[in-house]
Design an enzyme around this catalytic site. Structure first.
Site, short mmCIF file in Angstrom:
data_model
loop_
_atom_site.label_atom_id
_atom_site.label_comp_id
_atom_site.label_asym_id
_atom_site.label_seq_id
_atom_site.Cartn_x
_atom_site.Cartn_y
_atom_site.Cartn_z
N ARG A 94 0.85 -1.19 0.00
CA ARG A 94 0.00 0.00 0.00
C ARG A 94 0.89 1.24 0.00
O ARG A 94 1.94 1.25 0.62
CB ARG A 94 -0.87 0.03 1.27
CG ARG A 94 -2.07 -0.88 1.22
CD ARG A 94 -2.96 -0.71 2.45
NE ARG A 94 -2.29 -1.03 3.69
CZ ARG A 94 -1.85 -0.12 4.56
NH1 ARG A 94 -2.00 1.17 4.34
NH2 ARG A 94 -1.25 -0.49 5.68
N TYR A 244 -1.00 -3.99 -7.01
CA TYR A 244 -0.84 -4.67 -5.72
C TYR A 244 -2.15 -4.70 -4.93
O TYR A 244 -2.93 -3.74 -4.93
CB TYR A 244 0.25 -3.99 -4.88
CG TYR A 244 0.19 -4.39 -3.42
CD1 TYR A 244 0.74 -5.61 -3.00
CD2 TYR A 244 -0.48 -3.62 -2.48
CE1 TYR A 244 0.63 -6.01 -1.69
CE2 TYR A 244 -0.59 -4.02 -1.16
CZ TYR A 244 -0.03 -5.22 -0.77
OH TYR A 244 -0.16 -5.63 0.53
N LYS A 253 -9.25 -2.68 1.87
CA LYS A 253 -9.15 -1.51 2.75
C LYS A 253 -9.95 -0.31 2.20
O LYS A 253 -10.54 0.45 2.96
CB LYS A 253 -7.69 -1.09 2.94
CG LYS A 253 -6.75 -2.20 3.39
CD LYS A 253 -7.03 -2.73 4.76
CE LYS A 253 -5.85 -3.53 5.27
NZ LYS A 253 -6.15 -4.38 6.41
N HIS A 273 -11.03 -2.16 11.67
CA HIS A 273 -9.87 -2.99 11.31
C HIS A 273 -9.66 -4.02 12.43
O HIS A 273 -8.73 -3.93 13.21
CB HIS A 273 -8.66 -2.05 11.19
CG HIS A 273 -7.44 -2.68 10.62
ND1 HIS A 273 -6.17 -2.20 10.86
CD2 HIS A 273 -7.28 -3.76 9.82
CE1 HIS A 273 -5.29 -2.96 10.24
NE2 HIS A 273 -5.92 -3.90 9.60
N SER A 295 -0.22 -3.45 12.32
CA SER A 295 0.51 -4.51 11.63
C SER A 295 1.67 -5.01 12.50
O SER A 295 2.16 -4.30 13.37
CB SER A 295 1.04 -4.01 10.28
OG SER A 295 1.83 -2.87 10.49
N CYS A 297 1.61 -7.32 14.78
CA CYS A 297 1.25 -7.64 16.17
C CYS A 297 0.57 -9.00 16.30
O CYS A 297 -0.02 -9.30 17.33
CB CYS A 297 0.33 -6.56 16.73
SG CYS A 297 1.16 -4.99 17.02
N ASP A 320 -9.30 -9.74 9.71
CA ASP A 320 -8.84 -8.39 9.36
C ASP A 320 -9.89 -7.29 9.54
O ASP A 320 -9.56 -6.21 9.99
CB ASP A 320 -8.36 -8.39 7.90
CG ASP A 320 -7.53 -7.16 7.56
OD1 ASP A 320 -6.77 -6.71 8.43
OD2 ASP A 320 -7.63 -6.66 6.43
N ARG A 413 2.53 -11.99 0.13
CA ARG A 413 1.18 -12.33 0.57
C ARG A 413 0.69 -13.69 0.10
O ARG A 413 1.13 -14.19 -0.93
CB ARG A 413 0.20 -11.28 0.01
CG ARG A 413 0.45 -9.86 0.51
CD ARG A 413 -0.11 -9.66 1.88
NE ARG A 413 0.23 -8.36 2.46
CZ ARG A 413 -0.44 -7.81 3.47
NH1 ARG A 413 -1.48 -8.44 3.99
NH2 ARG A 413 -0.07 -6.66 3.98
#
Length: 635
Positions: A94, A244, A253, A273, A295, A297, A320, A413
């Site tokens: 992103r 992407y 998102k 989120h 991110s 975590c 997510d 990914r």
């Protein structure tokens, strides 16, 4: 392939766009509003043909075969129906700096930061600047390419919590990925025929044919011109220049958080989120929790946790995004609006997340991971491949252990169907959503923040979410680790002014209808021993011990049941966290220490952040909670 064509796709450019527009308008199966949107996109982007996506397995197989022929994906013979894509190295993540929200007034999008400081809570673009940027990019951008029309649903088709979208794109990779990440095709088109509202999503890789310069890795993109723009007032998303995932799979998102958070504000619900998991105790009682983490975590690991406590069971609803709405009884109910997992590959392994590994064993598209010579995938965190099997890195070059560069890109990914997860919750596609008993906020905090605490009440819980911070590696390598503010783990994803977002959360308490608010908690799996730098808590499956305390607190009859008051919130009382078989090396005292000096510094930094970044838009209740915390840490 679907019979709904415009032009002849196989012989590019043999039917002019104007002829196409006429034929498109006459396609009976496109509902009028959809036909009008597609017609406008065709006139602007000038594709050589249009294909309306039906979502059948045959169509998907054809799309993948075409991608393989064009060198954009490679079949992975080691697994069933798995594919590898390698992107242009300039198109791997992103791009926050090129992601904007377009509204009449800047303050609709972001609080005006103090003293010329740059806002960290979103990027605003004026309507006139955006119009100019659009005119520099979209006209003729799909020349020589097929425009795919993707009708998609975020959430189960027909659920009152679901929303619909139509994405036009010139990327077949996007079609293949959207088929995994959303419910896509004819069933959605039938729903749109009923006249339901939909979000209009327009995407182009920005490389019209014939090419003016060669592609890198056969991956079309236009990195210098990337712009991901959101128009919340008209419910539109326009993305240019990147192929992407987060920039091109516009249901993710862009729709599910940025646009949906604005729709949720207008309609009185929450788009967050957050992962959603179900947890069942040994007696068979089940509760659902939603949890927000920045991110790095371990969000997906928690969503698919294998509990270390005997008799406990965790099931995954989503990893997510959560859309949450109060039902007629006042219970907050959540759906996962997605249909798949778009997870970071490096670090995922049988040790950290065995259920994710099982999920991605078939029907998965991998992007920018390493490749093994026996037709499989590899990334950092997996065991080295067996003797005789060699590795190719994400650039397509031979790679050996000990190399100075990673084999898989750190943001590589997997894109896999959620239904393949071995512990997918039986209610994951429930139309009414699952009832949420607890909301958990968390971050990577090496010092000062206890393993778990509960907020004093809803208002205090909203403050806890607003005050979220997490350790991140700074963009400039020499800076090392920095603690970043990431309120609600939504910092890159707010669809409107963060001050208004906080007011919206606070307003849940004063709803006119009956309301049973979830309890709010904060967790920190990442506290370190200051002497050794080692983690104090083992994490992963052992996190079930913390979930057990949260579970108990959700059913408590007294406020201080299994808990004691501290300056930050309710902490577990001594012995309330089950440490049986945990091993003596875990220092529970250190994990729950709340040092006043640390929290005095923390409140100072929070005040500076709220003053600079939120200013006059900070709700009085959040200011009052900060003041109350300041008073507690100084007394």
């Amino acid at each position: 392939m679907s019979c709904l064509f415009l032009g002849v796709i196989r012989r590019q450019g043999c039917v002019g766009a104007s002829v196409g527009v006429r034929s498109l308008a006459s396609i009976p199966s496109l509902p009028p509003a959809v036909a009008e949107f597609v017609k406008g996109a065709v006139e602007e982007c000038k594709p050589s043909g249009v294909h309306v996506v039906t979502g059948t397995p045959e169509e998907t197989a054809n799309i993948l075969a075409g991608l393989e022929k064009d060198g954009m994906v490679k079949r992975l013979p080691k697994y069933e129906n798995c594919w590898l894509a390698r992107t242009d190295p300039k198109d791997v993540a992103r791009v926050e700096s090129k992601t904007v929200i377009v509204t009449k007034s800047q303050r609709d999008t972001i609080p005006i930061p103090a003293g010329g400081v740059k806002s960290q809570l979103g990027s605003w673009m004026s309507e006139s600047d955006w119009q100019k940027a659009r005119e520099e990019r979209f006209p003729g951008c799909m020349s020589g390419r097929t425009m795919y029309v993707i009708p998609f649903s975020m959430g189960p088709v027909g659920s009152t919590l679901s929303k619909y979208g139509v994405q036009v794109t010139d990327s077949p990779y996007v079609v293949a990925s959207m088929g995994i990440m959303t419910r896509m095709g004819t069933p959605v088109l039938n729903k749109l025929a009923e006249g339901v509202e939909f979000v209009r999503c327009q995407h182009s890789v920005g490389r019209p044919l014939p090419l003016r310069a060669p592609l890198v890795n056969s991956w079309p993109c236009n990195p210098d011109k990337v712009l991901i723009s959101h128009l919340p007032d008209s419910r539109k998303i326009m993305s240019f220049g990147s192929g992407y995932g987060g920039n091109s799979l516009l249901g993710k998102k862009c729709f599910a958080l940025r646009i949906a958070s604005r729709i949720a504000k207008d309609e009185g619900w929450l788009a967050e989120h957050m992962l959603i998991l179900g947890i069942t105790n040994p007696q068979g009682v089940k509760r659902y929790v939603a949890a927000a983490f920045p991110s790095a975590c371990g969000k997906t690991n928690l969503a698919m946790m294998k509990p270390a406590l005997p008799g406990w069971k965790v099931e995954c609803v989503g990893d997510d995004i959560a859309w949450m709405k109060f039902d007629s009884q006042g219970k907050l109910r959540a759906i996962n609006p997605e249909n798949g997992f778009f997870g970071v590959a490096p670090g995922t392994s049988d040790k950290t997340n065995p259920y994710a590994m099982a999920t991605i064993a078939k029907n998965t598209v991998f992007t920018n991971v390493g490749e093994t010579s026996d037709g499989g995938v590899w990334w950092e965190g997996l065991n080295p491949p067996p003797a005789g099997v060699t590795l190719t890195d994400w650039h397509g070059k031979t790679w050996k252990h000990g190399s100075s560069t990673p084999c898989a890109h750190p943001n590589s990914r997997f894109c896999a169907p959620a239904a393949q997860c071995p512990i997918i919750d039986p209610q994951w596609e429930s139309e009414e959503g699952v009832p949420i008993d607890a909301i958990i906020f968390g971050g990577r905090r090496p010092e000062g923040v206890p393993l778990v605490y509960e907020s004093f009440n809803w208002q205090h819980g909203v403050f806890v979410g607003a005050a979220m911070r997490s350790e991140a590696t700074a963009a400039a390598e020499h800076q090392g680790k920095v603690i970043m503010h990431d309120p609600f783990a939504m910092r890159p994803f707010f669809g409107y002014n963060f001050g208004d977002y906080l007011a919206h959360w606070l307003s849940m308490e004063s709803r006119k209808a009956p309301t049973h608010l979830p309890k709010i908690f904060h967790v920190n799996w990442f506290r370190k021993d200051p002497a050794s730098g080692a983690f104090l808590w083992p994490g992963f499956g052992e996190n079930a011990r913390v979930l057990e305390w949260i579970f108990k607190r959700c059913g408590r009859e007294r406020e201080d049941e299994a808990a004691k008051k501290s300056i930050v919130g309710w902490l577990p009382e001594n012995g309330a966290i089950d440490t049986k078989d945990l091993g003596s090396k875990v220092d529970m005292g250190a994990l729950f220490d709340v040092p006043k000096a640390f929290w005095q510094k923390e409140t100072k930094e929070l005040r500076a952040y709220f003053t600079q970044q939120v200013g006059a838009d900070l709700p009085a209740q959040v200011e009052a909670e900060l003041k109350a915390l300041e008073d507690r840490v100084h007394n």
